[in-house]
Design a protein around this motif. Structure first.
Motif, PDB file in Angstrom:
ATOM      1  N   PHE A   1       0.872  -1.198   0.000  1.00 12.63           N
ATOM      2  CA  PHE A   1       0.000   0.000   0.000  1.00 12.63           C
ATOM      3  C   PHE A   1       0.899   1.235   0.000  1.00 12.63           C
ATOM      4  CE2 PHE A   1      -4.227  -1.549   2.150  1.00 12.63           C
ATOM      5  CZ  PHE A   1      -4.332  -2.562   1.207  1.00 12.63           C
ATOM      6  N   PRO A   2       0.481   2.309  -0.693  1.00 10.22           N
ATOM      7  CA  PRO A   2       1.319   3.518  -0.700  1.00 10.22           C
ATOM      8  C   PRO A   2       1.375   4.162   0.686  1.00 10.22           C
ATOM      9  CG  PRO A   2      -0.773   3.929  -1.814  1.00 10.22           C
ATOM     10  CD  PRO A   2      -0.727   2.469  -1.491  1.00 10.22           C
ATOM     11  N   SER A   3       2.338   5.028   0.913  1.00  3.61           N
ATOM     12  CA  SER A   3       2.501   5.636   2.243  1.00  3.61           C
ATOM     13  C   SER A   3       1.296   6.532   2.578  1.00  3.61           C
ATOM     14  CB  SER A   3       3.788   6.460   2.270  1.00  3.61           C
ATOM     15  OG  SER A   3       3.821   7.273   1.113  1.00  3.61           O
ATOM     16  N   ASP A   4       0.754   7.199   1.543  1.00  2.00           N
ATOM     17  CA  ASP A   4      -0.405   8.064   1.809  1.00  2.00           C
ATOM     18  C   ASP A   4      -1.686   7.217   1.750  1.00  2.00           C
ATOM     19  OD1 ASP A   4      -2.032  10.796   0.003  1.00  2.00           O
ATOM     20  OD2 ASP A   4      -2.442   9.817   1.940  1.00  2.00           O
ATOM     21  N   LEU A   5      -2.117   6.711   2.906  1.00  2.00           N
ATOM     22  CA  LEU A   5      -3.268   5.806   2.951  1.00  2.00           C
ATOM     23  C   LEU A   5      -4.577   6.520   2.662  1.00  2.00           C
ATOM     24  CD1 LEU A   5      -2.357   3.501   5.986  1.00  2.00           C
ATOM     25  CD2 LEU A   5      -2.219   2.981   3.543  1.00  2.00           C
ATOM     26  N   SER A   6      -4.522   7.861   2.649  1.00  2.00           N
ATOM     27  CA  SER A   6      -5.775   8.580   2.358  1.00  2.00           C
ATOM     28  C   SER A   6      -5.998   8.686   0.854  1.00  2.00           C
ATOM     29  CB  SER A   6      -5.697   9.987   2.954  1.00  2.00           C
ATOM     30  OG  SER A   6      -4.690  10.715   2.266  1.00  2.00           O
ATOM     31  N   ALA A   7      -5.004   8.289   0.067  1.00  2.00           N
ATOM     32  CA  ALA A   7      -5.152   8.361  -1.396  1.00  2.00           C
ATOM     33  C   ALA A   7      -6.201   7.352  -1.855  1.00  2.00           C
ATOM     34  CB  ALA A   7      -3.807   8.049  -2.050  1.00  2.00           C
ATOM     35  N   THR A   8      -6.739   7.597  -3.047  1.00  2.00           N
ATOM     36  CA  THR A   8      -7.773   6.713  -3.593  1.00  2.00           C
ATOM     37  C   THR A   8      -7.163   5.405  -4.073  1.00  2.00           C
ATOM     38  OG1 THR A   8      -9.165   8.556  -4.269  1.00  2.00           O
ATOM     39  CG2 THR A   8      -9.554   6.456  -5.382  1.00  2.00           C
ATOM     40  N   ALA A   9      -7.678   4.288  -3.584  1.00  2.00           N
ATOM     41  CA  ALA A   9      -7.222   2.965  -4.031  1.00  2.00           C
ATOM     42  C   ALA A   9      -8.136   2.454  -5.144  1.00  2.00           C
ATOM     43  CB  ALA A   9      -7.240   1.988  -2.856  1.00  2.00           C
ATOM     44  N   VAL A  10      -9.444   2.681  -4.991  1.00  2.00           N
ATOM     45  CA  VAL A  10     -10.392   2.193  -5.994  1.00  2.00           C
ATOM     46  C   VAL A  10     -11.423   3.289  -6.259  1.00  2.00           C
ATOM     47  CG1 VAL A  10     -11.965   0.338  -6.676  1.00  2.00           C
ATOM     48  CG2 VAL A  10     -10.150  -0.124  -5.010  1.00  2.00           C
ATOM     49  N   GLU A  11     -11.639   3.580  -7.539  1.00  2.00           N
ATOM     50  CA  GLU A  11     -12.660   4.551  -7.928  1.00  2.00           C
ATOM     51  C   GLU A  11     -13.667   3.809  -8.780  1.00  2.00           C
ATOM     52  OE1 GLU A  11     -10.983   8.064  -9.731  1.00  2.00           O
ATOM     53  OE2 GLU A  11     -12.857   8.376 -10.884  1.00  2.00           O
ATOM     54  N   THR A  12     -14.963   3.875  -8.403  1.00  2.00           N
ATOM     55  CA  THR A  12     -15.955   3.053  -9.111  1.00  2.00           C
ATOM     56  C   THR A  12     -16.617   3.844 -10.239  1.00  2.00           C
ATOM     57  OG1 THR A  12     -17.923   3.748  -7.897  1.00  2.00           O
ATOM     58  CG2 THR A  12     -16.519   2.066  -6.868  1.00  2.00           C
ATOM     59  N   ASP A  13     -17.298   3.097 -11.105  1.00  2.00           N
ATOM     60  CA  ASP A  13     -17.969   3.775 -12.217  1.00  2.00           C
ATOM     61  C   ASP A  13     -19.241   4.489 -11.753  1.00  2.00           C
ATOM     62  OD1 ASP A  13     -18.743   0.532 -13.747  1.00  2.00           O
ATOM     63  OD2 ASP A  13     -19.154   1.354 -11.754  1.00  2.00           O
ATOM     64  N   GLU A  14     -19.493   4.431 -10.417  1.00  2.00           N
ATOM     65  CA  GLU A  14     -20.583   5.291  -9.893  1.00  2.00           C
ATOM     66  C   GLU A  14     -19.998   6.534  -9.236  1.00  2.00           C
ATOM     67  OE1 GLU A  14     -23.290   1.472  -8.383  1.00  2.00           O
ATOM     68  OE2 GLU A  14     -21.908   2.522  -7.074  1.00  2.00           O
ATOM     69  N   GLY A  15     -18.636   6.686  -9.355  1.00  2.00           N
ATOM     70  CA  GLY A  15     -17.999   7.876  -8.782  1.00  2.00           C
ATOM     71  C   GLY A  15     -17.653   7.745  -7.318  1.00  2.00           C
ATOM     72  N   LEU A  16     -17.709   6.512  -6.762  1.00  2.00           N
ATOM     73  CA  LEU A  16     -17.326   6.330  -5.353  1.00  2.00           C
ATOM     74  C   LEU A  16     -15.810   6.192  -5.271  1.00  2.00           C
ATOM     75  CD1 LEU A  16     -20.005   3.768  -4.095  1.00  2.00           C
ATOM     76  CD2 LEU A  16     -19.914   6.238  -3.685  1.00  2.00           C
ATOM     77  N   HIS A  17     -15.223   6.767  -4.226  1.00  2.00           N
ATOM     78  CA  HIS A  17     -13.773   6.670  -4.025  1.00  2.00           C
ATOM     79  C   HIS A  17     -13.492   5.917  -2.744  1.00  2.00           C
ATOM     80  CE1 HIS A  17     -12.218   9.814  -6.980  1.00  2.00           C
ATOM     81  NE2 HIS A  17     -13.536   9.775  -7.165  1.00  2.00           N
ATOM     82  N   TYR A  18     -12.728   4.835  -2.829  1.00  2.00           N
ATOM     83  CA  TYR A  18     -12.330   4.093  -1.627  1.00  2.00           C
ATOM     84  C   TYR A  18     -10.838   4.331  -1.435  1.00  2.00           C
ATOM     85  CZ  TYR A  18     -16.735   1.467  -2.077  1.00  2.00           C
ATOM     86  OH  TYR A  18     -18.055   1.099  -2.169  1.00  2.00           O
ATOM     87  N   SER A  19     -10.454   4.792  -0.242  1.00  2.00           N
ATOM     88  CA  SER A  19      -9.023   5.022   0.018  1.00  2.00           C
ATOM     89  C   SER A  19      -8.353   3.723   0.441  1.00  2.00           C
ATOM     90  CB  SER A  19      -8.886   6.042   1.156  1.00  2.00           C
ATOM     91  OG  SER A  19      -9.280   5.416   2.373  1.00  2.00           O
ATOM     92  N   TRP A  20      -7.022   3.764   0.477  1.00  2.00           N
ATOM     93  CA  TRP A  20      -6.267   2.595   0.964  1.00  2.00           C
ATOM     94  C   TRP A  20      -6.618   2.352   2.421  1.00  2.00           C
ATOM     95  CZ3 TRP A  20      -3.788  -0.317  -2.471  1.00  2.00           C
ATOM     96  CH2 TRP A  20      -3.520   0.260  -3.728  1.00  2.00           C
ATOM     97  N   ASN A  21      -6.882   3.398   3.141  1.00  2.00           N
ATOM     98  CA  ASN A  21      -7.278   3.260   4.545  1.00  2.00           C
ATOM     99  C   ASN A  21      -8.625   2.549   4.650  1.00  2.00           C
ATOM    100  OD1 ASN A  21      -6.657   3.701   7.276  1.00  2.00           O
ATOM    101  ND2 ASN A  21      -8.053   5.453   7.338  1.00  2.00           N
ATOM    102  N   ASP A  22      -9.544   2.867   3.709  1.00  2.00           N
ATOM    103  CA  ASP A  22     -10.839   2.176   3.689  1.00  2.00           C
ATOM    104  C   ASP A  22     -10.619   0.670   3.473  1.00  2.00           C
ATOM    105  OD1 ASP A  22     -12.203   4.578   3.926  1.00  2.00           O
ATOM    106  OD2 ASP A  22     -12.419   4.845   1.760  1.00  2.00           O
ATOM    107  N   LEU A  23      -9.725   0.348   2.527  1.00  2.00           N
ATOM    108  CA  LEU A  23      -9.447  -1.083   2.256  1.00  2.00           C
ATOM    109  C   LEU A  23      -8.917  -1.741   3.523  1.00  2.00           C
ATOM    110  CD1 LEU A  23      -7.697  -1.504  -1.236  1.00  2.00           C
ATOM    111  CD2 LEU A  23     -10.123  -1.588  -0.674  1.00  2.00           C
ATOM    112  N   ASP A  24      -7.979  -1.046   4.199  1.00  2.00           N
ATOM    113  CA  ASP A  24      -7.358  -1.627   5.394  1.00  2.00           C
ATOM    114  C   ASP A  24      -8.388  -1.818   6.501  1.00  2.00           C
ATOM    115  OD1 ASP A  24      -5.141  -0.471   7.993  1.00  2.00           O
ATOM    116  OD2 ASP A  24      -5.485  -2.504   7.251  1.00  2.00           O
ATOM    117  N   ARG A  25      -9.191  -0.791   6.774  1.00  2.00           N
ATOM    118  CA  ARG A  25     -10.152  -0.854   7.888  1.00  2.00           C
ATOM    119  C   ARG A  25     -11.253  -1.877   7.598  1.00  2.00           C
ATOM    120  NH1 ARG A  25     -13.125   3.302   8.522  1.00  2.00           N
ATOM    121  NH2 ARG A  25     -13.676   2.702  10.655  1.00  2.00           N
ATOM    122  N   ALA A  26     -11.806  -1.835   6.385  1.00  2.12           N
ATOM    123  CA  ALA A  26     -12.932  -2.733   6.068  1.00  2.12           C
ATOM    124  C   ALA A  26     -12.490  -4.191   6.082  1.00  2.12           C
ATOM    125  CB  ALA A  26     -13.510  -2.378   4.705  1.00  2.12           C
TER     126      ALA A  26
END
Ligand code: MCA
Ligand code: AMP
Length: 514
Positions: free
Chosen positions: A14-39
């Motif tokens: 994972f990149p050092s900036d965990l607040s960066a977007t990891a996944v952007e969906t075709d509905e315009g939702l942005h999931y950060s690396w931190n979201d991936l880690d926490r979820a």
């Protein structure tokens, strides 16, 4: 002691900036690396709270979503075995997989909960959760009560990480057992071989219940700390529109065929892209050439299997050291990957000289552990010196390029999905009035290859082709349903009275061609 859990390696990338977007969906939702880690931590803690036996399987049949991606990663993180199931499978298919794998947990869509949970509980599964593609479902509700801190459960290289069902020659599916080591070795090899670099962005347009979308695409992006543009369902126009903010695209040939049909595909649309990868089915030389002419990009074709992940690949960059081996050649699947040993053998078991066609056999850290609870079947598919028999027929040329020329296994690959004639014939032969049937693959401009059913009726009985297809559609995943059915008086047979499918393929080969 090092933890060889695949999740630990992905998490470390994972990149050092965990607040960066990891996944952007075709509905315009942005999931950060931190979201991936926490979820994934919360889901892993939910699994931990269930006190499941070691090596438990988590079977998942849900629509593609980022939460489904998180569920996959959480299963790894919790040290359990992930079992993805095609969303098109119906109850007879699901009954087989759950009966064979005996998962401790099943996750299905809310819409299917009624029939899936009945099958699961009957098979002894204790926990059935729902997960929908709109961020609802009992899995997420339950996970929110758990801590978002979780230490990946220690796993050894040889511990199971996933089971993927595939059928090879026989009709019934076999569970290919993939270990943490199988998948990490392949992910690291491909990261280097395909020139992944900082800032890469992947367009993820594939389903995530097969190796291509679940491992090659997702591991490729995550092991490089790369953002994914996440398409719930492939759409050619949208995929092309994504290309001005991405760098890598992976797809089965059908995706390329469909994008070529879009006028918006041109050199300007792809100027930000650095790599187009194709696989899972043969890429026609016409598609390869048309893509090159239209976009200026040369598609990189690679070859793999559920049992082995990726085996060979065309080269990424021209490598002056090996000038003759630095071009991507259409119609070939490139070279064995650095840690893969590949040989071509004749029926007599002898290695064949360069250029001769035979059975492709492979060995490497990416080759699976075997088929789930089928030790005899597993033993049949390995040679005495440890090579896996792929069932593919091909050759290696004087420049070292591998070409796949066919399959010794009775298999149709339609739009990248495997269709096993033996399975379809089994269902048709059980139908009232049917004496016998044969399902063969014929060329198709969109799906590459599709199934055609040829049926013999019992004496004095009339069988309607549409009725055969309608009955199949009520039982089997849609992509398996033959696109045409013919009722005939007899099937061509050889001297051993074996049906000559090659003659049937010849007879119907022009059916879908303009
Ligand atoms: C959908 N249909 C199909 C297929 N997909 N029929 C035959 N083959 C198919 N692949 C049916 C639909 O149910 C529908 O039936 C009709 O065809 C038209 O559907 P369409 O809208 O065209 O389909 P789609 O939803 O757009 O899907 C086409 C697709 C999809 C996007 C190409 O098939 C796909 O995502 N394929 C990728 C498969 C994949 O990921 N393979 C990797 C395997 P009706 O009209 O009756 O409703 S892993 C592998 O092979 C190894 C490891 C490797 O090397 O990667
Ligand atoms: P699966 O059983 O889904 O893992 O599909 C693996 C099979 O897909 C291989 O055994 C090959 O027959 C086929 N395959 C995968 N990639 C390619 C390719 N690039 N060209 C031709 N066939 C391929």
């Amino acid at each position: 002691m090092k933890n060889h859990n695949l999740f630990s390696a992905l998490w470390a990338a994972f990149p050092s900036d965990l607040s960066a977007t990891a996944v952007e969906t075709d509905e315009g939702l942005h999931y950060s690396w931190n979201d991936l880690d926490r979820a994934t931590a919360m889901m892993a803690n939910l699994f931990k709270s269930l006190d499941l036996p070691e090596g438990s399987r988590v079977a998942v049949q849900v629509e593609k979503s980022v939460e489904a991606l998180m569920l996959y990663l959480a299963t790894l993180r919790a040290g359990y075995v992930f079992l993805p199931l095609n969303t098109a499978y119906q109850s007879a298919e699901i009954e087989y997989f759950i009966g064979n794998a005996e998962p401790a947990v099943v996750v299905c869509s809310g819409a299917n909960f009624g029939w899936v949970s009945k099958i699961a509980f009957k098979a002894g599964t204790q926990h059935v959760f729902t997960l929908n593609d709109d961020r609802t479902g009992s899995l997420l509700e339950r996970a929110t009560h758990h801590s978002d801190k979780h230490q990946a459960v220690p796993r050894q290289v040889d511990d199971l990480a996933a089971i993927l069902y595939t059928s090879g020659t026989t009709g019934r599916s076999k569970g290919a057992m993939l270990t943490h080591g199988n998948m990490l070795s392949n992910a690291l090899t491909l990261k280097d071989y395909w020139g992944w670099k900082k800032g890469d962005v992947l367009i993820h347009a594939l389903p995530i219940f097969h190796v291509h979308g679940l491992f090659v695409a997702i591991h490729g992006a995550l092991i490089n700390g790369s953002k994914m543009l996440w398409m719930a369902k492939f759409d050619p126009k949208r995929a092309i529109a994504y290309m001005n903010q991405a760098t890598v695209f992976m797809g089965v040939p059908t995706l390329y065929v469909r994008m070529l049909a879009e006028p918006s595909l041109n050199k300007a649309a792809v100027k930000n892209m650095r790599l187009f990868i194709a696989g899972s089915a043969p890429l026609l030389i016409e598609t390869f050439t048309e893509w090159q002419e239209r976009t200026g990009h040369t598609i990189l074709e690679r070859y793999g299997m559920s049992e082995t992940a990726m085996l060979t690949s065309n080269p990424y960059a021209p490598d002056q050291r090996y000038a003759k081996q630095s071009e991507r050649r259409g119609g070939t699947v490139g070279f064995p990957l650095p840690d893969v040993e590949l040989r071509v053998r004749g029926d007599d078991g002898q290695n064949l000289p360069v250029g001769e066609i035979g059975g492709i056999q492979v060995k490497g850290p990416n080759v699976f552990k075997g088929y789930w609870r089928m030790p005899e079947k597993t033993a049949e598919e390995f040679t005495s010196d440890g090579y896996f028999k792929t069932g593919d027929v091909g050759k290696v040329d004087e420049r070292g390029y591998v070409t796949i020329v066919g399959r010794s296994k009775d298999l149709i690959i339609s739009g990248g999905y495997n269709v096993y004639p033996a399975e379809i014939e089994g269902y048709i032969n059980e139908m009232l009035g049917v004496a016998e049937s044969a399902v063969v693959g014929v060329p198709h401009p969109d799906f590459g290859e599709v199934g055609v059913a040829v049926v013999i009726a019992k004496p004095g009985v009339t069988v309607q082709p549409e009725a055969v297809l309608a009955e199949l559609k009520a039982k089997l995943a849609n992509f398996k349903i033959p696109k045409r059915c013919f009722v005939v008086a007899e099937l061509p047979r050889n001297t051993m009275s074996k049906v000559q499918k090659n003659l049937l393929r010849d007879q119907y080969k022009a059916l879908f061609l303009a």
